[in-house]
Design a protein around this motif. Structure first.
Motif, PDB file in Angstrom:
ATOM      1  N   GLN B   6       7.058  -3.979  -8.961  1.00 47.09           N
ATOM      2  CA  GLN B   6       5.997  -4.678  -8.241  1.00 47.09           C
ATOM      3  C   GLN B   6       5.614  -3.885  -7.003  1.00 47.09           C
ATOM      4  N   SER B   7       4.341  -3.974  -6.640  1.00 49.08           N
ATOM      5  CA  SER B   7       3.898  -3.390  -5.376  1.00 49.08           C
ATOM      6  C   SER B   7       2.697  -4.164  -4.871  1.00 49.08           C
ATOM      7  N   PRO B   8       2.469  -4.185  -3.542  1.00 49.58           N
ATOM      8  CA  PRO B   8       3.366  -3.625  -2.530  1.00 49.58           C
ATOM      9  C   PRO B   8       4.582  -4.511  -2.331  1.00 49.58           C
ATOM     10  N   ARG B   9       5.497  -4.075  -1.533  1.00 54.16           N
ATOM     11  CA  ARG B   9       6.700  -4.848  -1.246  1.00 54.16           C
ATOM     12  C   ARG B   9       6.410  -5.914  -0.192  1.00 54.16           C
ATOM     13  N   LYS B  11       3.054  -7.427   2.485  1.00 53.75           N
ATOM     14  CA  LYS B  11       1.632  -7.413   2.807  1.00 53.75           C
ATOM     15  C   LYS B  11       1.366  -8.450   3.875  1.00 53.75           C
ATOM     16  N   CYS B  23       1.871  -5.551 -10.966  1.00 55.68           N
ATOM     17  CA  CYS B  23       3.146  -5.684 -11.667  1.00 55.68           C
ATOM     18  C   CYS B  23       3.146  -4.841 -12.928  1.00 55.68           C
ATOM     19  N   THR B 109       6.582  -9.464  -3.997  1.00 52.93           N
ATOM     20  CA  THR B 109       5.750  -9.051  -2.868  1.00 52.93           C
ATOM     21  C   THR B 109       5.757 -10.178  -1.857  1.00 52.93           C
TER      22      THR B 109
END
Lengths: 110, 114
Positions: B6-9, B11, B23, B109
């Protein structure tokens, strides 16, 4: 509405002791699953018990299911500091949605 | 075997802004889930995909949330416009079958809406 509810909300024990967490649910289920979540991480699947099973073991984990009382328990034997985490039960109904409870926060003190 | 990515970690956005999460499930997993986890609560299902079709989006606030799963692999979840109450961890999970058994979760996230 919440399907699974864990009890207690928080549990603090000493290393080496056993930890027992309970989960109650409202409607009939196909299976019940337990997950662990370490702080800041995703959930990790621990064990699954089906509605026609009464008890399952996996390493130091023992899960029981009482469908007449609509409840399950998770026992962690000989706990370790690394077992510190939140534990969630999740119920799968015939509608096929997996619904998580609010969790039990377990702290194992070294 | 690589896990769910997943990104971002993290926000941080202001209310009324938009945000998107990405994802990548475990290779070969047909079912993909997006969960919202508010601090101190259990995960709540937002949407479930089977390959690139939606199986369950009954709890997705469709006036502001949208999700897609292109080609039945990666997925994006979007919030537009964000509200303060959207502050939560957004977890993606995948599973190999259709039976909602043994979900594999990403690290999530963490969204903060100011």
């Amino acid at each position: 509405s919440q399907q699974g509810e864990e009890d207690p909300q928080a549990l603090s024990i000493q290393e080496g002791e056993n930890a027992t967490m309970n989960c109650s649910y409202k409607t009939s289920i196909n299976n019940l699953q337990w997950y662990r979540q370490n702080s800041g991480r995703g959930l990790v699947h621990l064990i699954l018990i089906r509605s026609n099973e009464r008890e399952k073991h996996s390493g130091r984990l023992r899960v029981t299911l009482d469908t007449s009382k609509k409840s399950s328990s998770l026992l962690i034997t000989a706990s370790r500091a690394a077992d510190t985490a939140s534990y969630f039960c999740a119920t799968l109904t015939s509608g096929s949605r997996l619904t998580f409870g609010e969790g039990t926060q377990l702290t194992v003190n070294p | 075997e690589a896990g769910v990515a997943q990104s971002p970690r993290y926000k941080i956005i202001e209310k009324r802004q938009s945000v998107a999460f990405w994802c990548n499930p475990i290779s070969g997993h047909a079912t993909l889930y997006w969960y919202q986890q508010i601090l101190g609560q259990g995960p709540k299902l937002l949407i479930q995909f089977q390959n690139n079709g939606v199986v369950d989006d009954s709890q997705l606030p469709k006036d502001r949330f949208s999700a897609e799963r292109l080609k039945g692999v990666d997925s994006t979840l979007k919030i537009q416009p964000a509200k303060l109450e959207d502050s939560a961890v957004y977890l993606c999970a995948s599973s190999s079958g259709q039976s909602n058994e043994k979900l594999f979760f990403g690290s999530g996230t963490q969204l903060s809406v100011l």
